[in-house]
Design an enzyme around this catalytic site. Structure first.
Site, PDB file in Angstrom:
ATOM      1  N   ASP A 167      32.856  36.884  26.202  1.00  0.00           N
ATOM      2  CA  ASP A 167      33.889  37.850  26.569  1.00  0.00           C
ATOM      3  C   ASP A 167      33.599  39.240  26.007  1.00  0.00           C
ATOM      4  O   ASP A 167      34.327  40.189  26.304  1.00  0.00           O
ATOM      5  CB  ASP A 167      35.271  37.377  26.107  1.00  0.00           C
ATOM      6  CG  ASP A 167      35.310  37.037  24.626  1.00  0.00           C
ATOM      7  OD1 ASP A 167      34.674  36.053  24.237  1.00  0.00           O
ATOM      8  OD2 ASP A 167      35.977  37.755  23.867  1.00  0.00           O
TER       9      ASP A 167
ATOM     10  N   GLY B 185      41.697  37.113  27.536  1.00  0.00           N
ATOM     11  CA  GLY B 185      42.306  38.286  28.152  1.00  0.00           C
ATOM     12  C   GLY B 185      42.578  39.402  27.165  1.00  0.00           C
ATOM     13  O   GLY B 185      42.366  39.284  25.956  1.00  0.00           O
TER      14      GLY B 185
ATOM     15  N   GLY C 274      49.048  42.337  18.992  1.00  0.00           N
ATOM     16  CA  GLY C 274      48.478  43.328  19.890  1.00  0.00           C
ATOM     17  C   GLY C 274      48.162  44.666  19.248  1.00  0.00           C
ATOM     18  O   GLY C 274      47.833  45.632  19.946  1.00  0.00           O
TER      19      GLY C 274
ATOM     20  N   ARG D 280      39.900  53.989  24.915  1.00  0.00           N
ATOM     21  CA  ARG D 280      38.507  53.645  25.219  1.00  0.00           C
ATOM     22  C   ARG D 280      38.217  53.899  26.696  1.00  0.00           C
ATOM     23  O   ARG D 280      39.033  53.612  27.564  1.00  0.00           O
ATOM     24  CB  ARG D 280      38.254  52.172  24.873  1.00  0.00           C
ATOM     25  CG  ARG D 280      36.843  51.713  25.155  1.00  0.00           C
ATOM     26  CD  ARG D 280      36.541  50.406  24.469  1.00  0.00           C
ATOM     27  NE  ARG D 280      37.270  49.281  25.024  1.00  0.00           N
ATOM     28  CZ  ARG D 280      37.210  48.044  24.521  1.00  0.00           C
ATOM     29  NH1 ARG D 280      36.496  47.802  23.447  1.00  0.00           N
ATOM     30  NH2 ARG D 280      37.892  47.067  25.079  1.00  0.00           N
TER      31      ARG D 280
ATOM     32  N   LYS E  32      43.667  50.610  23.295  1.00  0.00           N
ATOM     33  CA  LYS E  32      43.323  49.428  22.503  1.00  0.00           C
ATOM     34  C   LYS E  32      44.123  49.463  21.210  1.00  0.00           C
ATOM     35  O   LYS E  32      44.014  50.411  20.433  1.00  0.00           O
ATOM     36  CB  LYS E  32      41.820  49.423  22.211  1.00  0.00           C
ATOM     37  CG  LYS E  32      41.332  48.179  21.485  1.00  0.00           C
ATOM     38  CD  LYS E  32      39.820  48.228  21.324  1.00  0.00           C
ATOM     39  CE  LYS E  32      39.306  46.996  20.587  1.00  0.00           C
ATOM     40  NZ  LYS E  32      37.842  47.056  20.369  1.00  0.00           N
TER      41      LYS E  32
END
Length: 482
Positions: free
Chosen positions: A252, A90, A126, A176, A113
């Site tokens: 992914d 994820g 993160g 993005r 991002k």
């Protein structure tokens, strides 16, 4: 159509949204500063003036102040990472701000991002270091300028905060843009719930958003799978034709839309080497340049497994159907690849014998360690090679061109529209990153970005960007930002 925000994921998945979408908020940046803003893309997307290069825009793209109309979410997905399946990955450092309807009538995702942890972070911070953000901005926009399907970079801002990896690094956030962020790994994640209705609901959404032409097929899900295979074959052929090495072709990191995504330890090959690997985490060379078509096929087979319930009601028939469809990939890839390579050497009506001509040139490049980009560009100069082997090939090539109706001047002009003069060479990308890290200056980044926007034009005022790295400049390893 005027600019508007949509929430198609929520609308399409309705009550089933919870397994794959999680609400989250970005972590504030202490001192955001502009690094780059893509004005051309903002205009194309119809981004409101207040969300462009303004104070309000800076706070938005840093994740500090989001308008009430935005409801950021993180998307769940699974993935095979270097061949090993991870059932829950994820968006661990990304947030989907919104889906936007552009003035052209298309739907696109806008995502932050590096904006902090999400429910999928798995204890990660993160965050994104500044270096990988600048790399993705440069390389993704270069790919777009070369006509290769890709996510785009709208904005990059520094955060004023440190990101801790092997060492403390300045942080940044990339905004993005993509046709969507749906991946092969998304399909795998949904399949893990063993809910055929949810699998079908997801496939219906992919079909409606990216492949509406498949809806009227007698077998729409087979047509959908075949269309994804076709787009990926075309995309990988484009990568190979420009010497691009993705570096982490996990499932992914493969989109269902057929766009290049996740520019981590990516790189462009300089001297031609089929075994080229730059990614510091690809120690076994799984994702080496020459392996990319085979890995794409492997990834697409995993997509077929996830979509088996849609292929046919009988399980054995479903396997046969998915197998037959995915086996289309090698032939489809080769058709795209040799058509591209033929055009790069001026052959417009590619014939079976021309494949050998192309393969021989690549073999010569490998043996003599010739720069891939510059050699293809040099062919259109009309100069005769001095080296014996290359000269013999060149004479055979010129003989082949003589069978076409166009004069050589027209052929050479067409070749210069197929072979970039400028690519984001690794040493220049690293120079842009290093300058910004060391002094805060963005001169190299901005100059490089300027020439990359017109890659087929020879940069007469900045010829250094066409030159291969010297031994001292060579970048042998590239790194991911996670």
């Amino acid at each position: 159509m005027s600019f508007q925000i949509q929430y198609s994921y929520a609308e399409q998945f309705a009550e089933a949204i919870q397994p794959i979408v999680a609400s989250a908020q970005p972590s504030p940046a202490s001192d955001p500063q502009w690094l780059a803003f893509n004005q051309q893309l903002a205009t194309e997307l119809g981004i409101p003036a207040c969300w462009q290069m303004t104070t309000q825009g800076l706070q938005l793209y840093a994740g500090n102040q989001l308008p009430d109309c935005l409801k950021p979410t993180a998307l769940g997905y699974a993935g095979h990472q270097f061949g090993h399946f991870v059932p829950r990955l994820g968006d661990g450092r990304a947030l989907l701000l919104a889906e936007l309807a552009t003035p052209a009538g298309t739907i696109i995702d806008v995502q932050l991002k590096g904006s902090g942890p999400t429910p999928f972070s798995r204890s990660g911070d993160g965050r994104a270091p500044l270096g990988p953000v600048l790399r993705e901005f440069l390389v993704s926009e270069a790919m777009h300028s070369m006509g290769i399907a890709t996510t785009r970079a709208l904005a990059a801002v520094s955060t004023g905060d440190w990101v801790y990896r092997e060492q403390a690094l300045p942080g940044a956030v990339l905004t993005r843009v993509a046709s969507s962020h749906l991946r092969v790994g998304t399909a795998q994640y949904i399949a893990s719930f063993n809910d055929d209705a949810l699998t079908q609901q997801f496939a219906d959404y992919v079909l409606a958003r990216h492949y509406p032409e498949c809806a009227n097929s007698a077998h729409p899900y087979q047509a959908l799978y075949s269309a994804v295979i076709e787009r990926q074959a075309a995309l990988i052929a484009q990568w190979m034709s420009v010497g691009f090495i993705h570096g982490v072709m996990n499932t992914d990191n493969m989109t269902l839309s057929g766009e290049t995504i996740d520019y981590g330890p990516c790189a462009f090959m300089e001297h031609y080497d089929p075994n080229a690997v730059f990614s510091a985490i690809d120690r076994a060379g799984r994702y080496a340049y020459k392996n990319q078509p085979a890995i794409a096929l492997w990834n697409l087979a995993r997509l077929g497994e996830a979509w088996l319930p849609l292929m046919a009601s009988d399980s054995q028939q479903a396997v046969r159907c998915a197998t037959e469809l995915v086996q289309q990939f090698p032939r489809c890839y080769e058709q795209h690849y040799y058509a591209l390579m033929g055009a790069k050497i001026g052959i417009t009506d590619i014939q079976p014998d021309d494949r050998d001509l192309i393969d021989q040139l690549l073999q010569i490049m490998a043996e003599q360690q010739l720069d891939y980009t510059n050699t293809l560009r040099w062919l259109a100069n009309g100069e005769l090679a001095t080296e014996t082997t290359l000269r013999a090939w060149q004479q055979r090539w010129l003989q082949r061109l003589s069978h076409q109706p166009l004069p050589l001047t027209a052929v050479y002009a067409a070749m210069n529209q197929r072979n970039p003069a400028v690519i984001p060479r690794n040493h220049w990308v690293q120079a842009a990153i290093s300058q910004t890290l060391e002094s805060g200056e963005l001169t190299v980044f901005n100059d490089l970005m300027t020439v990359l926007r017109t890659p087929y034009a020879m940069p007469t005022t900045a010829p250094q960007y066409t030159q291969p790295a010297t031994a001292e400049q060579r970048v042998s390893k590239t790194f991911c930002g996670t």
